[in-house]
Enzyme design. Sequence first.
Site, PDB file in Angstrom:
ATOM      1  N   ASN A 158       3.008  -1.522  13.395  1.00  0.00           N
ATOM      2  CA  ASN A 158       3.462  -1.232  12.043  1.00  0.00           C
ATOM      3  C   ASN A 158       4.295  -2.407  11.524  1.00  0.00           C
ATOM      4  OD1 ASN A 158       4.661  -0.259   9.710  1.00  0.00           O
ATOM      5  ND2 ASN A 158       5.240   1.709  10.591  1.00  0.00           N
ATOM      6  N   TRP A 215       6.459  -2.583   9.407  1.00  0.00           N
ATOM      7  CA  TRP A 215       7.852  -2.246   9.162  1.00  0.00           C
ATOM      8  C   TRP A 215       8.741  -2.695  10.322  1.00  0.00           C
ATOM      9  CZ3 TRP A 215       7.718   3.505   7.043  1.00  0.00           C
ATOM     10  CH2 TRP A 215       7.156   3.495   5.756  1.00  0.00           C
ATOM     11  N   HIS A 233      -0.831   2.715   3.855  1.00  0.00           N
ATOM     12  CA  HIS A 233      -0.128   1.638   4.560  1.00  0.00           C
ATOM     13  C   HIS A 233      -1.125   0.848   5.401  1.00  0.00           C
ATOM     14  CE1 HIS A 233       3.370  -0.378   6.094  1.00  0.00           C
ATOM     15  NE2 HIS A 233       3.306   0.140   7.311  1.00  0.00           N
ATOM     16  N   GLN A 283       9.181  -5.904   7.550  1.00  0.00           N
ATOM     17  CA  GLN A 283       8.866  -5.896   6.121  1.00  0.00           C
ATOM     18  C   GLN A 283      10.122  -5.690   5.279  1.00  0.00           C
ATOM     19  OE1 GLN A 283       5.613  -3.318   5.079  1.00  0.00           O
ATOM     20  NE2 GLN A 283       6.096  -3.331   2.908  1.00  0.00           N
ATOM     21  N   CYS A 327       2.691  -5.041   3.011  1.00  0.00           N
ATOM     22  CA  CYS A 327       2.244  -4.686   4.361  1.00  0.00           C
ATOM     23  C   CYS A 327       0.851  -5.225   4.647  1.00  0.00           C
ATOM     24  CB  CYS A 327       2.287  -3.170   4.544  1.00  0.00           C
ATOM     25  SG  CYS A 327       1.223  -2.251   3.396  1.00  0.00           S
TER      26      CYS A 327
END
Length: 682
Positions: free
Chosen positions: A284, A286, A260, A99, A105
Amino acid sequence: MLAAGSALTLEQGWQKTGARGSLQNLKKFNNQDFNRLRDLCLSQGLLFEDATFPTHFSSIGPNLLPEDKLRQIQWKRPTELQRNPYLIIDGVSRFDIMQGEIGCCWMLAALGSLTLQKQFLEIVLPKDQGFQDNYAGIFHFRFWQYGDWVDVVIDDQLPFLNGRYLSVHPRTSNEFWPSLLEKAYAKLRGSYQNLHGGYLSDALVDLTGGVQVQFSLKDPPPDLEEILKAADKSKCLMGCSTSGQLRRNIELRNGIVQGHAYTVTGAVKIRYKNGWKLIIRIWNPWGHGEWKGPWSDDSPQWDHVEPKFREALLRNKNDGEFWMSCENFQEQFSWLYVCNSTPTFLDFGDQHCTWSMDRYINLWSPVLATGRNNYSPAGAVSTNPQYFFKVPDCDPKTYNVVISLMQKHAEDMQDPKNLKIGFFITMENSKVLKQNFSLTRDVTNYFILSPGTYAVVPATTEDQEFEFLLRIFMKNEDYNENTNFLPSPVLPMDVPRQDQDSSYKAVFLRYAKQGSAIDASQLQQLLNEVILQDEMTSLGGRFSFDSCRGILSLTDLNSDGRLTLQEFGGLWRSLTKYMNIFSKEDRNHSGFLDVFELKRAIQAAVPSAAVPLFSAGLAANEQLLLLMALRYGDADGRIGFSDFVCCMLRLETMTYAFQNLAEGRSQILMTAMEWLTLVMYT
């Protein structure tokens, strides 16, 4: 009371969709034709520049960044960033995604799930493009919007701020599919700003054209574990989110980020200590940051898992992916989102079922409104159009009806806001049984409805004229051994019930690559990508090229080394049967059959009337069973699903070959050439 003939009257003037916006008839976003534009650029030696989504702060959005930072945005092509850029390197994976600065997200969690499901990924990400051949700075991607598949064309100029990607950036520096796909989605939604915060449920639907259901983890359904296992087995897209709207992106000490969105990438029941444990795998967007509690990468729980399962499941890297127990999953997350072309995640408890779908599109109008903040079922039912469906005469074991209502904003609306929309479900006596309202783009819910005739009544609380899409999914328990399709996970998207029996044809044509037959290599790809439904089944081993050559020879009636559509249909029916038998007999869900489970599977697969050996007489011939386990099993004599298919196909083929040659006798006479022809090819 609803009159018997009223359904036809009420539906007149309402559009029931057909081929509109289908994969065979894509809508062109902004009327841009990818092939025509690319050919024009190639003929003129120019790189494409998209005037409909320009390299200007209007494409970023006015409120995403302060004005001084907006002016610092630079747009760069991959060819300016890398000497040798690629669209895709070594396949598409969720681990390609990291990300960027934008809070997207929710979209990346859906995209991460998409990478696991090739049946959808191949639609969204066309293969007819890249940087090596016919590169002209132009790319295209497909998304599903309100009943239509839409082709979105972009140029490949990406936004950078202070030398860093503003949008998602790839983990591999010269792989650009994540950044370009996100740019196309930003264009579809109007700007990058419109990706900064959104609903994971919306993105799941936009990437699949499917139906999504949200499950509260704070007040979960009693069968949550069954839903998770069924969703994983039937290749659904899944995501989850944490609470904390006012504390977004705050990482707790346990590694979980508040406010998130995450991807759910697996749900597996494994043997743990002296029992069984359902564990959930989560990723995740990220690209880093993981759960630190039980079942995390270095937790002691893995020491009590059989080594081969630990090796297959555990990926000890800081890549954003981790496992946790179902109990911790419910404690740490607020919502679970599940999406598929049909509601296969509700198929648990029904071994053999399919889903049909009816779809309707029309405009909201004042007559559809029930009044601001005033839900009046009686008024809505008396004035609003009603859509009828009939639940068949069988007692439902689990959820059997799903209703999805979606609102569409006018395309020229600035900063569109969602209406509060919903629907009522009524019976023939006009009694309102269910009602659901929400301030979201779509309202979807699932029900257990007894046999009878029902009506769905769409409604909104405001007098505004918006288009809406209503879809009614209904479970049909009409499976039999002669059905020409596997359970619904592999059905094409938005397939009406009358077309479902041709689904194996769609699978065949996808892998035949426009040809009239498939060879062993194509069959291997098909079996591994379509038939191996879940991770535990895959633990038994994938279909090897050699085993696929064997399968092909056993089903190749023309003996030409290829399978025609008709021959493949016979194999498809056998695979359907074997899959259901294997699932039933693998009672500990290990992904393998032992000798005793194999015995029961053979008795279920081979009709005793055709071969008495495999009924009562089987117990007296354990030697044959042991030989099969030795030939097709692992070192412990256990047989995985791919080897089980090879074993059963050979067993049934040789059994029926004997019966045909013997013509009722217990012995046969064959020439040496006849025998060699039989055993050497098959």
